[in-house]
Each structure stands twice: as C-alpha cells, then as structure tokens.
Design a protein around this motif. Sequence first.
Motif, PDB file in Angstrom:
ATOM      1  N   SER A   1      -3.737  40.957   3.647  1.00 42.03           N
ATOM      2  CA  SER A   1      -3.702  40.063   4.795  1.00 42.03           C
ATOM      3  C   SER A   1      -3.749  40.888   6.078  1.00 42.03           C
ATOM      4  CB  SER A   1      -2.446  39.204   4.743  1.00 42.03           C
ATOM      5  OG  SER A   1      -1.319  40.015   4.838  1.00 42.03           O
TER       6      SER A   1
ATOM      7  N   ASN B   1     -18.350  35.732  11.432  1.00 37.19           N
ATOM      8  CA  ASN B   1     -18.307  34.733  10.368  1.00 37.19           C
ATOM      9  C   ASN B   1     -19.143  33.542  10.853  1.00 37.19           C
ATOM     10  OD1 ASN B   1     -17.692  32.791   8.499  1.00 37.19           O
ATOM     11  ND2 ASN B   1     -15.502  33.214   8.466  1.00 37.19           N
TER      12      ASN B   1
ATOM     13  N   ILE C   1     -19.615  22.070   8.489  1.00 37.38           N
ATOM     14  CA  ILE C   1     -18.437  22.622   7.809  1.00 37.38           C
ATOM     15  C   ILE C   1     -17.532  23.298   8.846  1.00 37.38           C
ATOM     16  CG2 ILE C   1     -17.666  24.317   6.113  1.00 37.38           C
ATOM     17  CD1 ILE C   1     -19.295  22.909   4.324  1.00 37.38           C
TER      18      ILE C   1
ATOM     19  N   THR D   1     -15.506  20.832  10.990  1.00 37.57           N
ATOM     20  CA  THR D   1     -14.511  19.989  10.313  1.00 37.57           C
ATOM     21  C   THR D   1     -13.483  20.824   9.558  1.00 37.57           C
ATOM     22  OG1 THR D   1     -16.033  19.752   8.452  1.00 37.57           O
ATOM     23  CG2 THR D   1     -16.032  18.020  10.093  1.00 37.57           C
ATOM     24  N   VAL D   2     -13.891  21.404   8.434  1.00 36.45           N
ATOM     25  CA  VAL D   2     -12.942  22.146   7.593  1.00 36.45           C
ATOM     26  C   VAL D   2     -12.816  23.598   8.036  1.00 36.45           C
ATOM     27  CG1 VAL D   2     -12.450  22.878   5.247  1.00 36.45           C
ATOM     28  CG2 VAL D   2     -13.510  20.672   5.642  1.00 36.45           C
ATOM     29  N   GLY D   3     -13.950  24.207   8.404  1.00 36.62           N
ATOM     30  CA  GLY D   3     -14.004  25.653   8.588  1.00 36.62           C
ATOM     31  C   GLY D   3     -13.086  26.210   9.646  1.00 36.62           C
TER      32      GLY D   3
ATOM     33  N   PRO E   1     -10.571  24.888  11.560  1.00 34.18           N
ATOM     34  CA  PRO E   1      -9.131  24.688  11.401  1.00 34.18           C
ATOM     35  C   PRO E   1      -8.531  25.593  10.329  1.00 34.18           C
ATOM     36  CG  PRO E   1     -10.245  22.574  11.549  1.00 34.18           C
ATOM     37  CD  PRO E   1     -11.317  23.611  11.512  1.00 34.18           C
ATOM     38  N   SER E   2      -9.249  25.741   9.194  1.00 39.20           N
ATOM     39  CA  SER E   2      -8.706  26.596   8.132  1.00 39.20           C
ATOM     40  C   SER E   2      -8.665  28.043   8.581  1.00 39.20           C
ATOM     41  CB  SER E   2      -9.554  26.524   6.871  1.00 39.20           C
ATOM     42  OG  SER E   2      -9.721  25.213   6.490  1.00 39.20           O
ATOM     43  N   LEU E   3      -9.719  28.480   9.266  1.00 37.95           N
ATOM     44  CA  LEU E   3      -9.753  29.866   9.724  1.00 37.95           C
ATOM     45  C   LEU E   3      -8.594  30.148  10.665  1.00 37.95           C
ATOM     46  CD1 LEU E   3     -13.494  30.587  10.537  1.00 37.95           C
ATOM     47  CD2 LEU E   3     -12.069  31.794   8.902  1.00 37.95           C
TER      48      LEU E   3
ATOM     49  N   SER F   1      -5.727  28.788  10.964  1.00 38.35           N
ATOM     50  CA  SER F   1      -4.386  28.795  10.400  1.00 38.35           C
ATOM     51  C   SER F   1      -4.270  29.762   9.230  1.00 38.35           C
ATOM     52  CB  SER F   1      -3.997  27.390   9.969  1.00 38.35           C
ATOM     53  OG  SER F   1      -5.017  26.850   9.179  1.00 38.35           O
TER      54      SER F   1
ATOM     55  N   GLY G   1      -4.868  33.566   7.010  1.00 35.87           N
ATOM     56  CA  GLY G   1      -4.734  34.991   7.257  1.00 35.87           C
ATOM     57  C   GLY G   1      -6.052  35.458   7.850  1.00 35.87           C
TER      58      GLY G   1
ATOM     59  N   ASP H   1      -2.483  23.193  20.740  1.00 35.18           N
ATOM     60  CA  ASP H   1      -1.944  23.814  19.532  1.00 35.18           C
ATOM     61  C   ASP H   1      -1.668  25.302  19.702  1.00 35.18           C
ATOM     62  OD1 ASP H   1      -2.137  21.381  18.382  1.00 35.18           O
ATOM     63  OD2 ASP H   1      -3.904  21.810  17.158  1.00 35.18           O
TER      64      ASP H   1
ATOM     65  N   TYR I   1      -3.886  27.765  20.457  1.00 31.70           N
ATOM     66  CA  TYR I   1      -4.919  28.648  19.915  1.00 31.70           C
ATOM     67  C   TYR I   1      -5.906  29.142  20.981  1.00 31.70           C
ATOM     68  CZ  TYR I   1      -3.595  27.623  15.094  1.00 31.70           C
ATOM     69  OH  TYR I   1      -2.938  27.527  13.913  1.00 31.70           O
TER      70      TYR I   1
END
Lengths: 293, 429, 291
Positions: free
Chosen positions: B33, B75, B81, B84-86, B88-90, B92, B94, B114, B116
């Motif tokens: 990490s 990246n 993607i 929507t998903v990408g 936010p996941s990135l 939060s 590692g 938030d 960021y």
Amino acid sequence: MATFDAVSNSDAAQSFAGRKKGVRPSDVLFHVVMTIYAMLFFLPLLWMAMSSFKTNGQIFQSPFALPTSWDWSVFATAWADGGIGQYAVNSFIVTAVSMVAILGLGSMAAFAFSRMKFRGSGLLLTLFTLGLLLPIQSYFIAQNSLFEYLHLKDTRWALIIPYTAMGLPLAIWLLKAYLDSLPKELFEAARIDGAGDLRIYWSVVLPLVRSGMATVAIFSALAAWNEFLLALLYIQNDELKTIPVGLLAFSTKYITDYHLLFAALTIVTIPMIVIYVLFHRRIAQGLTEGSLK
Amino acid sequence: MRLSRLASVVAALGASALLISGCSSSSGGGTTSASPSDQVLRIAMTEPGADVVKVWQQVKSEYEAAHPGWTVQYNFQNDDIYSTVGLPSLLSGGNAPDIYFEWSGNRLQTRVADGYAASIGDQLKAKGVTDKYVDGAFGGTTVDGKTVMLPLAKDVSNVIWYNKDIFAKLGLTAPTTWAEFDALNAKLKAAGITPYAMGNKDLWPAGNWNAHVLSRIVGEQAYADALNMKSPIDSADWVAAMDKMKQIHDSGWINDSVNSISDNEGYTLFFTGKAAMTPIGSWLVDVRNGQSPNFNMDWFNLPPIDGGKGNQQSVMGVSTGLVVNAKSAKIDQAIDYFSVLSGDDIQKAFVKAGGSSLSKAGAASGLNPLSERLLKLIETAPEIVSPPDTGYNLKVADALNTATSAILGGAMSSQDALTQAQQKIDALK
Amino acid sequence: MKPNRGWTPYLFVLPAFLVFAVAILLPVLATFGLSFTRWDGSGPLKFKGIANYTRALHDSVYISSYWHVLIYVVATIVLEVLLGLLLAGAVSARPGTTFYRVAFFIPVMLPLVVIAVLWSFVLNPDFGLLNAGLDAVGLGGWKRVWLGDPNTALLAISVISGWIFAGFYMAIFYAGFARIPKDIIESARLDGAGEWTIFRRMKVPLVRGITEIAVLLCVTGGIQVFDLVFVLTNGGPYNTTEVPTTYLVKTVFRDQDVGYGSALAVILTVVIALIGLLYSRLRRKTSDVEF
C-alpha cells in the motif's frame, strides 16, 4: 450431499452393447439435430476467431466470409499493447494464490472438524456452513468500506482475501465429508506410531483427500478466474486488473477497433477451451460436485 | 487416471504463482500500500485520444527529467466507468491519485465537501501558472471563492455535428431557426438518410442533448430549479418541451439502436456516414482525429426555439480540469507538475494533437478551426447551461436522462416519462 | 478417537476462520448495521432507523427489478434446467455422444464477462452475427435491436444465460442418469419401451432429488445475476432490465448512497434465504428418497 462418479464412456457404451448394429434413421436424425445444436456453440466462437483477421469494413460488410489475409500480429498487439498479457498474469497470480490458500487452510480446518474434538467446533462449523448460503451481496458493501479503511483496495490482496474466504466454506464442507468417510483406524494407527497432529495432517490427511482437493481446486480456481463484481469494484489500477475486468476495459478502450477486440476475446477464450477439452471429465465433475455441495 | 497429473499441474502452478506474487510484493508491484515516502505522482483521468495521450507522456518525461527520482503514473479510464465507479473507488482506495480529472459544478462541489480537493489558487499564482492562461479560463474552477482546479478545457457539451459531405450532396445548410431544423430532418429522412446517430446506452449523451432543448423551452431557471428538486419536473411546460424528443423518435429521425450502443459506437455510425448528424460535445474533434482524421464535419449550436422561455443563444457546457487531492502528501509536487503542464510547448503540443488548451500560448498557436469556434462559442455565450450529470445531483440527473431515453425508445408518452421521473425524485427527498 | 489436547485444534481452524471472519462474517454484520444509517462512504454516519427500508418499498425501480429477475428466473428454469434435462436425456440414451457433451459444456468454463462481450457483438444491431444471419436466410423482417428494445432485451439476456448454463445442468443430470442401475433400464428396454418412455417414466422420476437441487441452484443463482446484465445492458433500456444487483451497485458506487444500498442488500439476502428455507421445507415433505 450428492456426489457423482465420473462415468467413463466405456460404461455408457456397454449398456448399449446388446443392441443391434446398423444405421437407423432415428440415429441419423439424432446426430443431425445434435450437430446443429452444437453449432450454436461453435459458430459464435468461430466467428469471433475469424473476425480477428478482418478489417472493420469486412466485419461489417461480410460477416460470414473467411478472412482474406491471416495477420497474426493482431494477437501480439492485443497481448502486449492492449495489456491482455498483463491481465492474464494478474488473473493467474490471484487465482493461484487464492486456490493454494483455500486448499491449505480448508484442509487444515476440515481435518480439525472431522477428527478432533474441541469446544466451539459445532458453532464454528455452523458459521462456515452459513457461508455456503450467503450471497455476495450480503457482504460486499461493508467489505468494500473495510478494504478502503485498511488500504487494501487496488492491491492484489483485495481479491485474494475475499476469493479465499468465499472458497473456504465449500472446501471445508467437501473435505470434511471426505475425511468423515475414511476409517478411523487409519488415524489411530498413525497416532500409535507416535505421529503428532501436524505429521498426521501432512502424511495421512493430505494424500488421502487428493481427489476431494482436486474438486475443490477446480471449483475455486474457476470461480476466482471468472469473478467479476469484486474485481470491478476493488481494482481500478490497470496494471492489477484481472481478465474479466481487464477485458471490459479493453473493450471500451478499443470499442471501434473490432478485429483487435475479437483477437483479445479469442486469446482469453481459446486456452480455456483447450484446457477444458484436455481435462473435461475432471472439470465437469469438479464443477457439478462443487455446485451441488 | 488423469487425476494425479492434474494434481501435479495444479501444485506446480500454485507454487510458481506464490513465487511471482512474492517477488512482485517485494518490488512494490502493486501489492504494497501507499507509503508517503514513495516518489510516485499518481494521476487519474478519463482516456483521451491516442494522439493526446502522447502529449501527456511528454509531460511525464519532462517532469521526471526535472525531478530526478520521481515518476509520474497515469491511470486512464473509460469515461463512464471513471465518472461512476472508478474515481470514487480510486479516491478512497490505497494508492489514491494525487491529481485527478473532474468536471465543474455539483461534482466538484462534492469533492470539496468530502475533503478531496485542495485549494491551490495561491500556489498557482506564486508559480506563475495562473498568468499563463487566457482570461476567464479559471471560471468554473472555484468553489466557495477558492480555486480548486487547474482548467483543461471548456467543453461545449452539446452542439449538432453534421457530415459536410452529406449536407453538400443534398444541398443542405446549417439551420438558423427551429422550423428550418425540422425541414432539414424531414429532407434527410426523405433522402433515405437517418438524420441522427447516437449511442445512448450510458444515458448521458441524449441526456445532455435533451437537457439543452428542455432548458431552452422551460427556461434556465426552471431547468435548474427542477434539477435541484425545488420545483416539479412533470409540469405542463416540461411535458410540452419533452415532445421535441418524442417527435424525433416518432418521425424515425434517430438510429433504432440508440439505446443499445455506447457513445463511441454512436460516433462510429456518424463517421461511417450511417447518419447525417450527431448531437454531442466538443470532444468529438479529438475522437475524429484519432479515428477517422479525414472525416469532413462541422457543427452548429441548437437553433432558437420559437416561444421558448430560455435564452435562445444559450450554450450547454462544462469546465473540466485537474484537481489536487487534498489528502495527498505530494501537493507541492502536484503544483510542480502543473507548472510543467502549463508550459508553452506542451500546451502547443496539445493543440497540435487535436486536444484543447486554455493557455495563452496554446490558444494562440492556431487551434483546430472547429475547436477555436467552439471555444469562442462558450466564451461569448450569453447563458451557459450545465449538463444534468455534472451540474446536479446524480440521481436526479439519472431520473431525467432515463426519461429521455424512454422517449427516444418510444416506450412512453412525455407525460408518463416525466411523471415517472418525478416519482423517482420524490423518493429522494 | 481421544479428545484432543488444548489448543492444537484451534491452530488448525484459526487461520481459515480468521480469513472467513474478516472478509465475510464481519462485513455481513456491518452491512446489516449500515442499513439503518445514512452514509456516503466517508463522512459521518447518521442513524435513520428503518427509513431506508420504507424508502425501498416505495422505490419503483427497485420493486420492478424484482419483477424483472422473476421473469429471468422463470425463463432460465426453462432454458437452463429443462433444456439441460432434455439434453442429458438425449446424450445418455445413445453411445458416442462425448463430443456433444464437451461442446455443450464449453461456455460454463468461460468468464461471464467474456461471453457477454462476445454476445453483445453477436447481437450488435449494425454488424452482429444474428441480424446478419437473419438477413442471409431471408428473414430480414425479424431483425431487432435486441438489447435496446424493452420487448426483447430481458429475453435476450435469458437466452444467453441458457446458452451458457444448459450444458452445466446437462452435466449434472447426465451424472445422475449414469447412477441409475443399468439393469433397470435394460429390462425396460427388453420389454420394448422406447427411449422417450424410459426417459419420461423412469429416468426423470429417478433423478427427482437432483432436479430439485438444480431448480434451487437456478433460482438462487438467477436472483443474483449481475455480470451478464451489467455488460449487456446495465439495466437499460430505461430500467427495463434492471435487476436487484445492478441497482444495488449503482446505488452504492455511483450514488455513494451506502446506507440505502446496504438496506437493499439486506432485503436481497433475506429474499434469497427465504427461498432457500421455503424450498428445503417443501423438499423434505415431498421427497424422502434422494437419488
């Protein structure tokens, strides 16, 4: 629990031995119908492989025609530049590590549950059994938050840990059933010879449950290789993506480069089909047995 | 018996994989990490065209040359993607990105809320980055008076692109009134050419287009109020406005496959001459340059709609840019990266690759004429309308865009589609 | 077997249990807890009582996602289980069918996403194999935008599902048929019974236990369908193929509505568990003999 023996073809053939020889019309009809039905499986795959060699124009205009040239470099492009090779390596690592972990941890636990008495074993076994019934939706939301908190997302552990955890209940259940069916004299004899638990596990249990381990290995390896939802949610780094998610990324990236896309599809499907054809009996048995629990 | 053979294969595979994963975790190949001490600047953004990617790689090499020991890691992700998903996941996860791409409006505000998005206005000024940009470039990059984004582009989110060859062949010209527009569609249809191609599987392409039409008819304030859940979205005005889209479906003016293909597949239909027009944003120039550089196209803004309550010269647009992750330990490096990025040669290279530039040098270096006119369009716009999915609550945007898609699929009346959208919005309150 | 000493058994169980507890048990409990909150995934948690559950009951898209999945499940029982049973009957009634069995099982091996991408090309309205094939055989009028038309999208997904899994159920039934003692079948054959009669009157009743498990697998697996729908339509056109799992993922990951998503997940889990329980109750009553 239902377990099935793999039936060899000679067995099946034998039961027909008494029937008279000669070609009957119904046999011909049978094979014609079955061949047409089998075409439903081969045609799309053949079309996919053939389209890898065609230009976009040819794919649009003459979908059924054979390619006019056989340019194999498209596969190298998909593998190296398109990153399919990296995805395959990632899938391989994640699958192999989870599978080994499932086999190791699962057989140890199954040994304890089957051959040792200890407080809480009933409760622990019930919890594992519960794991057979829990759908992925019941835990992935909080699992996602947990992995975020632990900074596990975008690492291989984010897949290896859940894949291992998802495979353990089945492994323990199956291997325990195998061990339960073994005569207890085997273990007693080893103990009288002075073998400790670890020794018994290593030299008695592991060799005896090899067939069960093969079933577990096939089932968990395929499950990990094909898993999509968690891989989609936990891995954003392109260098760590596994085949299902990587292929999806590939397909949106090269959405209009159709022959490259078909080449990528071909690369990921054909080896699986070859492996399957080589080991089809074991694999079919492993999968059905694993699903029926 | 095949079993033992299989078992030994399996064991060998497992052992070798353990070795591989062991190796890669010790060499930091992704399984470790993030440690604050690693010298990697991580940047996440949507996938640009192939030519533009090369310029980003050039920025990377220049930065790495000037900062020995540091590497830049990109990246690039598919648009849908990523948004929507990408992302936010990135953010939060590692190895969260130190710099990431974002759209202005509600999305940017959420990032600030938030925690960021770092406030970078003073540092950019101190490094002389701000001065490199044209006047007004930083519009839309501030939240609560603080600059939180380095602008990349002012995207026009919706104009009508047309195939110049088809128009020339049929003797058609860009319409200046809605009546002319209708007549144009009818002529194309009569000539056996589908007027519009669009890939609306992800809902935002037709969603943007229709939102522009709707805002022209119901008025910008009413549009914003409805999307902010302050007034109903199924009033008589909205229903009447929705009928414009309904007419497009009922007249067979759009490809049948509209709801089943992606935006990119829609562009391909347009580039291959399967349709005469595609209503989409300014990035189509970039896509064209990568995919079919010789394709002959031009654009016009949505013609004025008679009786509409909005400003009939309005432009739908959004600012995009790069945000520095406030949680990153490498904010200074990120600012340095921005200073490399804003270099005159780099900005000119973006322009040359068909990308956009808001820097003085870039803008002066001769933008593609299509892009230059688009930039002028948004800079001189009397009214800028935000797309539903970047300007407003995502769920409200989804409700409206789903209604649009149902209309284009011919599944519902305007009234029913909007009533259903209103029900979804009510459930959010 | 003598009782084991002290801590050794725990050493054998603990590694497995730790992984299982951390990755699954804990998150299951946490998801249940989160379902009573409002949470965006990073900010502060707010306790909301059962508000998320009442919201779900009024969420028309969520309710309709269960209708869609019901249609899908019913279709796949026919296209996967019933078709699998018939195929198993066909391939077990004659010798020399290894080729077919191998062919029908191939799709089970492949990642669902890969199959979905492949099929999205087969069904592509502009150059797909299916529409081109219809044109080629003079049935151009049957061409459809298969995945963009609410009348055919869900059906198309079900058919693809059948294409994949019929072979899987065939393998299960085939193994079941093979365990029927051969003399029973042979004597029926000698009595002049045809293959169809043997299949319907003897084989099918004898694998009843397997059929019940197969249907349960198909139902509980079908409710959780995700990969295929996500790739092929992602719930579209306009939510007409939305299933509980795709909606769940949108709610949690697109909308960042973790609390509400958790409630939707709990409801889905309860539905699956109830079906499993109900089904095993019914089975115990109706069948004593399991083959």
